[in-house]
Scaffold this motif. Structure first.
Motif, PDB file in Angstrom:
ATOM      1  N   ARG A  42     -19.364  32.854   6.172  1.00  0.00           N
ATOM      2  CA  ARG A  42     -18.443  31.755   6.432  1.00  0.00           C
ATOM      3  C   ARG A  42     -17.069  32.100   5.876  1.00  0.00           C
ATOM      4  O   ARG A  42     -16.953  32.823   4.881  1.00  0.00           O
ATOM      5  CB  ARG A  42     -18.969  30.441   5.841  1.00  0.00           C
ATOM      6  CG  ARG A  42     -19.548  30.547   4.433  1.00  0.00           C
ATOM      7  CD  ARG A  42     -20.273  29.298   4.012  1.00  0.00           C
ATOM      8  NE  ARG A  42     -19.380  28.142   3.976  1.00  0.00           N
ATOM      9  CZ  ARG A  42     -19.797  26.885   3.909  1.00  0.00           C
ATOM     10  NH1 ARG A  42     -21.085  26.605   3.871  1.00  0.00           N
ATOM     11  NH2 ARG A  42     -18.943  25.891   3.869  1.00  0.00           N
TER      12      ARG A  42
ATOM     13  N   GLY B  46     -14.534  27.429   5.723  1.00  0.00           N
ATOM     14  CA  GLY B  46     -15.293  26.316   6.305  1.00  0.00           C
ATOM     15  C   GLY B  46     -15.769  26.552   7.725  1.00  0.00           C
ATOM     16  O   GLY B  46     -16.196  25.617   8.400  1.00  0.00           O
TER      17      GLY B  46
ATOM     18  N   LEU C  10     -19.674  22.731   7.917  1.00  0.00           N
ATOM     19  CA  LEU C  10     -19.477  24.131   8.311  1.00  0.00           C
ATOM     20  C   LEU C  10     -19.260  24.192   9.824  1.00  0.00           C
ATOM     21  O   LEU C  10     -20.206  24.059  10.611  1.00  0.00           O
ATOM     22  CB  LEU C  10     -20.714  24.953   7.913  1.00  0.00           C
ATOM     23  CG  LEU C  10     -20.684  26.435   8.252  1.00  0.00           C
ATOM     24  CD1 LEU C  10     -19.481  27.125   7.613  1.00  0.00           C
ATOM     25  CD2 LEU C  10     -21.977  27.113   7.816  1.00  0.00           C
TER      26      LEU C  10
END
Ligand SMILES: Cc1cc2nc3c(=O)[nH]c(=O)nc-3n(C[C@H](O)[C@H](O)[C@H](O)COP(=O)(O)OP(=O)(O)OC[C@H]3O[C@@H](n4cnc5c(N)ncnc54)[C@H](O)[C@@H]3O)c2cc1C
Length: 385
Positions: free
Chosen positions: A180, A183, A329
Motif C-alpha cells: 500500500r 492509503g 484502503l
C-alpha cells in the motif's frame, strides 16, 4: 519484484474468484488470479454438494442467487459445457408447527424479493416428494426455479472460459502481503514474487481473514468444518433438494438431493460448529446423518454410501457474505464470508463486482451492498444460513 501489472488481482481461484474473473474479462478488465493450491477450486469449492437456491431470508442473498441461477441455468446453452445443471427446486419440509410457522413467515419477504416460492400442503408435498415419511408431515415451501449443478464441472467451466478470455492464473503461489502507498493498493506480494495492481479482490474463502489482515484490515470470517457424502447412483426418484431445518442432537439442519448422475448427495450442519480448518472426514458424521435421513425418507435405508468428505464454510457472525470496498484502503474489495452458500452465490457476486468496477451499479445493487457492507453491526442472523 516482477514488473507484471494487472488491472485487478483476485486472491483465490474458488467459487467466487473464478466466475468473477470471467465476468471482469468479458468487460475487457484483465485480472490475475492467484491461488495457493495446485489447481482451480481446491479450497471449499470442491467440497460443496452443488445446491443452488435463491431461497434465502435476505434481499441481498436472494438477488445475488437469482442472478446466479440465470448464469447456471443458461451456461450449457451459452458455452457448451455440461455442468450437470438440473432445475429440481428446493423443498423445505415441516413436521412441526414451529418450522411450518417459520417457513411461512419467510414467504412474504421471499416473494417480495422476486422469488418464485409457495407453500405446499401435506398432500402436494407428498406428490412432489413421494419418498418422504408421511408421518407427521405438515407441508413445506417449494421454490421450483432453484436447482443444482456440479461444483467441480462448473468451476472448470468458469476456469476454461476465463482462460479463453485471456485471464492469467498462478497456482501454488500464496499471497503473503498487500503493498500500500498513501492509503491506496499498489500491488501484492507472494511467496514467488509480486505484481503491481491498483485493485485487489479478496476472494480468499475460509482463509480470507488472513488476507484482510495483510492489508491492515479485519473481517469477521471464521472457517468451520462441514461434512458431506454421496451414495451409489440409482434410478431417478427424487427431484428437489430436501431441507429439514429441525435441530437434533449434534446437528441443526441437513439437506440432500439426487444429482443428475443418480447419486444422493448430502450434508449436515454440526451443532455446535466445529471451528477450524481441519478437512479430515470423521467417523461420527455418517451415523449421525444416516439416522436422520432414513427417518425422513425410509427407502434410503437400502442405498449404499460411496464416500464422505469434509470442507470449510467461511462463516460470518450473521450468516451473510461481506462484499464491498474498504474505506480505509482504496482499491481493496472484500468478496468474502460466503458461509454455506458460496457456490450458489459465486456467479451473482462476480457479476456484482464487475458492475462495481465498471461503474454500472444498479439501484438494487446499492441495496445489496448496503446490506452486505463490511461496516455493518453483524447483529441479526440470516434465517436460512
Ligand atoms: C460440505 C460442504 C457442502 C457445501 N455445499 C454447498 C452447496 O450445496 N451450495 C453452495 O452454494 N455452497 C456449499 N458449500 C459452501 C461453499 O463450498 C463455500 O461457501 C464456497 O466454496 C466459498 O467460496 P469462496 O470462493 O469464498 O472460497 P473457496 O472456494 O475456498 O476459494 C478461496 C480460495 O482462496 C485461496 N486463498 C486463500 N488465501 C490465499 C492466499 N493467501 N494466497 C493464495 N490463495 C489463497 C484458497 O486456496 C481457495 O482456493 C458447501 C461447503 C461444504 C464444506
Amino acid at each position: 519484484m516482477s514488473t507484471d501489472t494487472f488491472d485487478v488481482v483476485i486472491v483465490g481461484a474458488g467459487s467466487v474468484g473464478m466466475p468473477t474473473a470471467c465476468f471482469l474479462a468479458e468487460q475487457g478488465i484483465k485480472p490475475l488470479v492467484i491461488d495457493q493450491f495446485a489447481s482451480p477450486g481446491q479450497g471449499s469449492n470442491k467440497a460443496a454438494i452443488g445446491g443452488i437456491r435463491a431461497t434465502h431470508s435476505s434481499f441481498a442473498k436472494i438477488q445475488l442467487c437469482l442472478d446466479s441461477l440465470r448464469v447456471f441455468s443458461t451456461w450449457e446453452a451459452s458455452y457448451g459445457d455440461n455442468i450437470e445443471w438440473a432445475q429440481g427446486g428446493y423443498a423445505f419440509v415441516a413436521y412441526r408447527e414451529q418450522e411450518a410457522r417459520a417457513l411461512k413467515n419467510l414467504l412474504k419477504i421471499q416473494q417480495s424479493a422476486g422469488l418464485n416460492i409457495r407453500w405446499l400442503e401435506r398432500a402436494e408435498m407428498l406428490d412432489l416428494v413421494p419418498a418422504l415419511n408421511p408421518d407427521g408431515l405438515l407441508g413445506g415451501t417449494y421454490s421450483h426455479e432453484d436447482g443444482s449443478a456440479s461444483p467441480m464441472m462448473s468451476g472448470h467451466a468458469f476456469y476454461r472460459r476465463a482462460l479463453e478470455l485471456g485471464v492469467r492464473f498462478r497456482f501454488q503461489e500464496r499471497v503473503t502481503g498487500l503493498i500500500r502507498r498513501r492509503g491506496m493498493v499498489v500491488g501484492v506480494r507472494t511467496d514467488k514474487g509480486g505484481y503491481a495492481t491498483e485493485t485487489v479482490i479478496n476472494a480468499g474463502g475460509a482463509w480470507a481473514r488472513a488476507v484482510a489482515n495483510m492489508a491492515g484490515l479485519d473481517v469477521p470470517v471464521v472457517p468451520d468444518s462441514h461434512e458431506a457424502g454421496i451414495t451409489e447412483p440409482v434410478a431417478p426418484f427424487l427431484s428437489p433438494m430436501v431441507v429439514d431445518i429441525r435441530p437434533d442432537e449434534g446437528s441443526t439442519n441437513y439437506y440432500f438431493y439426487q444429482h443428475k448422475p443418480g447419486g444422493v448427495v448430502f450434508c449436515i450442519t454440526p451443532d455446535p460448529p466445529i471451528v477450524g480448518t481441519d478437512r479430515r472426514e470423521t467417523s461420527a458424521y455418517l451415523p449421525m446423518i444416516a439416522r436422520r435421513m432414513v427417518g425422513l425418507m425410509p427407502r434410503l435405508a437400502n442405498i449404499k454410501v460411496r464416500r464422505t468428505w469434509r470442507g470449510l464454510y467461511p462463516m460470518t457472525p450473521d450468516g451473510s457474505p461481506v462484499i464491498g470496498r474498504s474505506k480505509e484502503l482504496e482499491g481493496y474489495i472484500h468478496a468474502v464470508g460466503m458461509c454455506g452458500q458460496g457456490f450458489m452465490l459465486g456467479p451473482g457476486v462476480g457479476r456484482l463486482l464487475t458492475r462495481m468496477l465498471t461503474d454500472r451499479e444498479t439501484d438494487a445493487d446499492a441495496v445489496t451492498l448496503k446490506e452486505l457492507t463490511p461496516y455493518r453491526a453483524f447483529a441479526g442472523t440470516e434465517a436460512l444460513k
